[in-house]
Design an enzyme around this catalytic site. Structure first.
Site, PDB file in Angstrom:
ATOM      1  CB  SER A 112       5.935   3.560   0.667  1.00  0.00           C
ATOM      2  OG  SER A 112       7.013   2.654   0.670  1.00  0.00           O
TER       3      SER A 112
ATOM      4  CB  SER B 174       9.579   4.778   2.131  1.00  0.00           C
ATOM      5  OG  SER B 174       8.780   5.139   1.013  1.00  0.00           O
TER       6      SER B 174
ATOM      7  CE  LYS C 126       8.279   8.694   0.322  1.00  0.00           C
ATOM      8  NZ  LYS C 126       7.625   7.396  -0.001  1.00  0.00           N
TER       9      LYS C 126
END
Length: 486
Positions: free
Chosen positions: A188, A164, A82
């Site tokens: 997330s 997210s 990420k």
């Protein structure tokens, strides 16, 4: 038979050990797949940046394997990160923000060093909901000003991709790498895992170092694995976990966690387990089809030998949950991260980022920055009585009057939630959860179930999740065709 993009870590290790393939060939195959589906064709848009050194790293690891053997299960395995996880290389670390588009980290995140030491190939960075969904209170999941919108491979433009860690979820579902690392403050990892029919492990805060991760909340932030199988997620978790002298939270894990979670992978792990079923308002968020998928998963666990306690309720289910802790902790955390960047980077504080966004509002502020502005109005010292009271309240209601209370009352091994509902309670407690695929609606929309336990109960949760996965075998890969575009 030769493994393919859906194959797991150990299958690829066997293929590389036997000479059927190499890490270079494996890396090339994922690069080709990214090229085919990420920015053309179906346009998943999950990958924000590729590592220009990926093939060099893979070639070096192939030579090392030939000369001295494998370092372990991640040797030569392509991994995506990420884009809020710092890497000391030619890739940026941006949190999906245009304001951070020219930002290079001064150091590898501790977990990145662990991956490199284990022989992983850092393939690239994944797009995310901008600033890990902590800039605006109405930003769509998977959108960032730098990277654009991530799509769900199971229904591009139709199904929510989750957030997210949207790009990490979509990328692994679409077969762009073997595994990925996401981050979570509240849902997330678990939310995009459920939305993309993946296994996601949100670990106990302190199991994996937070050093080098662009923060939201010191008290709740953690990284974790996102994978297509429980086995792959467990292998990755074992590599990511470890004591970091620069992260005080990891001191809690010393001597309390295994170095390898593979012994937890027990096909009979549900036999004799006591699982508490959470329903009430958590199940009301889903339609009849999804509720039936939840019920079917419960019955499969029962048939596999689990004792089902149904229903159970959290004493603090209707507590006054809010985001105050995140608002207060964000300013001090982000300012601390920004000061670690090279001196040439001009943005040094949250105030600087807000001002940059205002000056480039047309490109950078499509959904505003209300959360940034709220955080900037705090002192940044965490001395406000309102903050202290809310933090202590969150801990009490999520632990002593929440998860621990119901586990103790019913002598349970874990709680089972539909999809990723309830993720915020475990997040406030700093407790672990594991999400596993639990089927699809008639429209093909993925549904998951989430096992949640007390602090450092990852071995138990992995055992239960693996046994359910093996008993149900529900995950089906998405069909990446242009006809699925919405």
């Amino acid at each position: 038979m030769m493994p393919n993009h859906e194959s797991g870590i150990l299958e690829w290790q066997e293929a590389m050990e036997s000479g059927k393939t190499t890490s270079r060939e494996l890396t090339v195959s994922y690069l080709q797949r990214i090229s085919q589906y990420d920015k053309q064709g179906i346009r998943i848009n999950a990958v924000s940046e590729l590592n220009p050194d990926a093939l060099h790293i893979a070639e070096a690891l192939d030579r090392e394997r030939a000369e001295s053997g494998s370092r372990g299960p991640l040797h030569g395995i392509p991994v995506l990160l990420k884009d809020n996880i710092a890497t000391l290389d030619s890739m940026h670390t941006t949190a999906g923000s245009l304001a951070m588009a020219d930002s290079y980290a001064a150091h590898d995140a501790f977990l990145v060093r662990r991956l490199r030491e284990a022989g992983a190939v850092i393939l690239g960075k994944t797009n995310l909901t901008e600033w890990a969904n902590f800039i605006s209170d109405h930003m769509p999941n998977g959108y960032s000003s730098r990277g654009g919108q991530v799509l769900n491979p199971y229904g591009p433009g139709v199904f929510d991709v989750g957030g997210s860690s949207s790009g990490s979820g979509a990328a692994i579902a679409a077969g762009f790498a073997v595994v990925a690392v996401g981050t979570e403050t509240s849902g997330s990892i678990l939310h995009p895992s459920a939305r993309n029919s993946l296994v996601g492990i949100k670990p106990t805060v302190g199991l994996i170092s937070r050093s080098g991760i662009i923060p939201i909340a010191t008290s709740q932030d953690t990284a974790g694995p996102m994978a297509r199988t429980v086995e792959d997620a467990a292998i990755l978790l074992g590599v990511l976990a470890g004591f970091d002298p620069q992260d005080p939270a990891t001191g809690k894990s010393v001597g309390r966690v295994p170095h390898d979670y593979r012994p937890c992978l027990d096909r009979n792990g549900l036999q004799g387990a006591r699982i508490g079923i959470i329903r009430s308002r958590f199940l009301e968020a889903f339609d009849a089809e999804e509720q039936q998928l939840y019920q079917t998963a419960i019955e499969q666990m029962r048939q596999a030998g689990a004792s089902i306690v149904d229903p159970v309720s959290l004493p603090s289910e209707h507590a006054n949950w809010n985001s105050l802790v995140l608002v207060y902790e964000f300013k001090s955390g982000l300012n601390a991260y920004l000061k670690t960047l090279p001196a040439s980077f001009p943005l040094r504080t949250l105030r600087d980022v807000i001002r940059w966004n205002e000056e480039h509002a047309e490109e950078a502020l499509r959904y505003g920055q209300a959360l940034f502005e709220r955080a900037e109005r705090t002192s940044g010292t965490l001395t406000e009585p309102e903050y202290i009271a809310q933090r202590l309240y969150d801990l009490e209601m999520s632990r002593e009057k929440g998860i621990d209370a119901v586990l103790r009352e019913h002598q349970l091994d874990c709680l089972l939630f539909p999809h990723s509902q309830g993720a915020g309670i475990a997040a406030r407690a700093g407790y672990p959860s594991v999400c596993v695929p639990a089927g699809y609606t008639s429209a093909g929309k993925p549904f998951g179930v989430m096992f949640t336990g007390t602090a450092f109960s990852e071995p138990t949760l992995i055992r239960l999740a693996f046994a359910f996965e093996q008993a149900s075998r529900l995950r089906v890969p998405p069909a990446l065709s242009a006809t699925h575009q919405g």
